[in-house]
Design a protein around this motif. Structure first.
Motif, PDB file in Angstrom:
ATOM      1  N   ASP A  78       0.852  -1.200   0.000  1.00  0.00           N
ATOM      2  CA  ASP A  78       0.000   0.000   0.000  1.00  0.00           C
ATOM      3  C   ASP A  78       0.885   1.246   0.000  1.00  0.00           C
ATOM      4  O   ASP A  78       2.051   1.192   0.412  1.00  0.00           O
ATOM      5  CB  ASP A  78      -1.011  -0.003   1.152  1.00  0.00           C
ATOM      6  CG  ASP A  78      -0.432  -0.493   2.470  1.00  0.00           C
ATOM      7  OD1 ASP A  78       0.805  -0.645   2.559  1.00  0.00           O
ATOM      8  OD2 ASP A  78      -1.202  -0.722   3.410  1.00  0.00           O
ATOM      9  N   CYS A 103       2.747   4.955   9.066  1.00  0.00           N
ATOM     10  CA  CYS A 103       2.365   3.546   9.215  1.00  0.00           C
ATOM     11  C   CYS A 103       3.352   2.638   8.497  1.00  0.00           C
ATOM     12  O   CYS A 103       3.246   1.418   8.561  1.00  0.00           O
ATOM     13  CB  CYS A 103       0.942   3.323   8.719  1.00  0.00           C
ATOM     14  SG  CYS A 103       0.214   1.776   9.301  1.00  0.00           S
ATOM     15  N   HIS A 105       3.946   2.654   5.124  1.00  0.00           N
ATOM     16  CA  HIS A 105       3.582   2.319   3.743  1.00  0.00           C
ATOM     17  C   HIS A 105       4.651   2.792   2.742  1.00  0.00           C
ATOM     18  O   HIS A 105       4.758   2.232   1.650  1.00  0.00           O
ATOM     19  CB  HIS A 105       2.209   2.899   3.384  1.00  0.00           C
ATOM     20  CG  HIS A 105       1.080   2.381   4.252  1.00  0.00           C
ATOM     21  ND1 HIS A 105      -0.245   2.664   4.025  1.00  0.00           N
ATOM     22  CD2 HIS A 105       1.096   1.583   5.361  1.00  0.00           C
ATOM     23  CE1 HIS A 105      -0.993   2.077   4.953  1.00  0.00           C
ATOM     24  NE2 HIS A 105      -0.202   1.424   5.782  1.00  0.00           N
ATOM     25  N   GLU A 138      -5.266   2.663   1.479  1.00  0.00           N
ATOM     26  CA  GLU A 138      -5.517   1.627   2.493  1.00  0.00           C
ATOM     27  C   GLU A 138      -6.135   2.237   3.739  1.00  0.00           C
ATOM     28  O   GLU A 138      -7.046   1.668   4.327  1.00  0.00           O
ATOM     29  CB  GLU A 138      -4.203   0.921   2.866  1.00  0.00           C
ATOM     30  CG  GLU A 138      -4.409  -0.363   3.684  1.00  0.00           C
ATOM     31  CD  GLU A 138      -4.765  -0.133   5.148  1.00  0.00           C
ATOM     32  OE1 GLU A 138      -5.611  -0.873   5.679  1.00  0.00           O
ATOM     33  OE2 GLU A 138      -4.226   0.797   5.767  1.00  0.00           O
ATOM     34  N   GLU A 139      -5.667   3.412   4.119  1.00  0.00           N
ATOM     35  CA  GLU A 139      -6.092   4.015   5.391  1.00  0.00           C
ATOM     36  C   GLU A 139      -7.575   4.396   5.391  1.00  0.00           C
ATOM     37  O   GLU A 139      -8.157   4.600   6.452  1.00  0.00           O
ATOM     38  CB  GLU A 139      -5.230   5.246   5.725  1.00  0.00           C
ATOM     39  CG  GLU A 139      -3.732   4.945   5.897  1.00  0.00           C
ATOM     40  CD  GLU A 139      -3.397   4.182   7.181  1.00  0.00           C
ATOM     41  OE1 GLU A 139      -4.316   3.924   7.970  1.00  0.00           O
ATOM     42  OE2 GLU A 139      -2.214   3.843   7.365  1.00  0.00           O
ATOM     43  N   HIS A 163       3.384  -6.133   6.078  1.00  0.00           N
ATOM     44  CA  HIS A 163       3.298  -4.873   6.795  1.00  0.00           C
ATOM     45  C   HIS A 163       4.545  -4.790   7.664  1.00  0.00           C
ATOM     46  O   HIS A 163       4.821  -5.717   8.418  1.00  0.00           O
ATOM     47  CB  HIS A 163       2.021  -4.785   7.637  1.00  0.00           C
ATOM     48  CG  HIS A 163       1.576  -3.369   7.857  1.00  0.00           C
ATOM     49  ND1 HIS A 163       2.404  -2.425   8.414  1.00  0.00           N
ATOM     50  CD2 HIS A 163       0.436  -2.729   7.540  1.00  0.00           C
ATOM     51  CE1 HIS A 163       1.766  -1.263   8.439  1.00  0.00           C
ATOM     52  NE2 HIS A 163       0.568  -1.406   7.909  1.00  0.00           N
TER      53      HIS A 163
HETATM   54 NI    NI Z   1      -0.775   0.327   7.630  1.00  0.00          NI
END
Ligand code: NI
Length: 393
Positions: A78, A103, A105, A138-139, A163
């Motif tokens: 992502d 996060c 990404h 994605e978020e 991830h």
């Molecule tokens: Ni994430």
């Protein structure tokens, strides 16, 4: 050492440079225009022919065909950032105020680019096709659905997503079977009563009181209707009601989120019970429910036993016994769950980046979030090796 790891280490500087570029230039969900452009440019430099896909206009899909025919596995990364103010002060900190790759990404996008290079150098080991999916949004949980609607999973036999995770120790990768991330929804109920004077409540109908009772009653669903052995969270994070201290509130709003790992309970049992309790409570307080809204943001992520066993072997090949990481199930959501739901042989892997000595154990979504960049080759090699291992089964 496995060839994929050798190549991942050779490409470490490239991956770090790309990751830092994405980190400096974060883009909000559904607006990954530049990231999409740069990803396409990088893939073209490798001699690949990426396609921009989806209604959002920022998804990228590209196929790498092996020397021999076979099945197809899709690898997903992502690309979106978060509305978080960066609190780190390194040379490549976010250039955009209030927006940050908090996060990881940026690391996903960079390591999938690195994996493309590794896979291209290992075509003789690829029996079939490896499809790379660079996913937007994605978020806000719209990106995976957009890629699915665009046909990105057509003809795909298996999928894998990684991830980077700061609660997983650097140098390890967690690929456990079973529940990994929770299903998450967003719900809203609006209750209607009748306005009146605060001193003469019997002349009005108090929607605020009814909403308070409904908020309390919904917690009984967790403790009395669903098994204690299966985690379930009902959070009402937003209650709004009334206009003035001495006026009976004619309206009230309850808003919140449900988290659980059981798909059946999430889609059916829990929302049905909640509606029954809200309507029943409203009725008991002479109120009406005027709005019922449930949005399924993510489904549960469950790693199948078979995929987990395959992934464990891959991890051991790359990082040895001590490379097998651990992570308890997370109540957070992940829209890769829609891909997992569509393609049963799907796995989510958590690549460890947590090292307290380097300060990379800060929580995700924090302004202090950092990545242990020495772990990026692990992500690159795992992407590539897992695909090769699957296709050679
Ligand atoms: Ni994430």
């Amino acid at each position: 050492m496995e060839k994929t790891m050798e190549l991942a280490l050779e490409n470490k500087d490239y991956v770090i440079q790309m990751r830092r570029y994405f980190h400096e230039n974060p883009e909000a969900s559904e607006h990954e225009v530049n990231t999409c452009k740069v990803v396409c440019e990088e893939l073209k430099k490798m001699g690949l022919e990426p396609q921009v896909v989806g209604k959002l206009g920022t998804g990228v899909m590209v196929d790498i065909k092996g020397d021999q025919p076979g099945k197809t596995i899709a690898l997903r990364a992502d690309m979106d950032a978060l509305s978080v103010q960066e609190l780190n002060d390194f040379s490549f900190k976010s250039k955009v105020d209030g927006l940050m790759h908090a996060c990881g990404h940026d690391g996903h996008t960079a390591t999938l680019l690195g994996a493309a290079k590794v896979l291209l150098a290992c075509k003789d080991q690829i029996k079939g096709t490896v499809r790379l999916l660079f996913q937007p949004a994605e978020e806000v949980a719209t990106g995976a659905k957009d890629m699915i609607d665009a046909g990105c999973l057509d003809g795909v036999d298996a999928t894998m997503a990684i991830h980077l995770w700061s609660d997983v120790k650097s140098g390890t990768i967690s690929v456990e079977a079973g529940p990994r991330m929770a299903a998450a929804n967003w719900f809203k109920y609006r209750l209607k009563g009748k306005p009146g004077h605060g001193a003469l409540p019997h002349q009005g109908i108090d929607a605020g009181l009814a909403a308070s009772a409904a908020a309390l009653n919904m917690q009984h669903i967790v403790s009395r209707e669903f098994p204690a052995s299966e985690p379930l969270v009902i959070t009402i994070g937003h209650i709004e009601s009334g206009t003035r201290f001495n006026v009976i509130a004619a309206e009230a709003l309850l808003e919140g989120t449900v988290r659980c790992f059981n798909l059946e309970a999430f889609c059916k049992g829990v929302p049905e019970a909640m509606l029954r309790v809200v309507e029943g409570t409203a009725d008991a307080y002479r109120c009406e429910v005027t709005e019922k809204f449930v949005f399924e943001a993510t489904l549960p992520c469950n790693n199948p036993e078979e995929a987990s066993a395959r992934a464990t072997k891959t991890v051991k090949k790359l990082l040895g016994e001590e490379g097998v990481g651990k992570l308890p199930p997370l109540m957070g959501g992940e829209d890769y769950s829609f891909i997992m739901n569509k393609v049963p042989d799907s796995l989510i892997a958590f690549v460890g980046i947590g090292d307290p000595e380097k300060g990379t154990d800060e929580p995700h979504h924090s302004g202090c979030f950092k990545i242990d960049e020495d772990c990026l080759p692990n992500s690159v090699a795992f992407y590539a090796q897992y695909a090769i291992d699957y296709l050679n089964e």
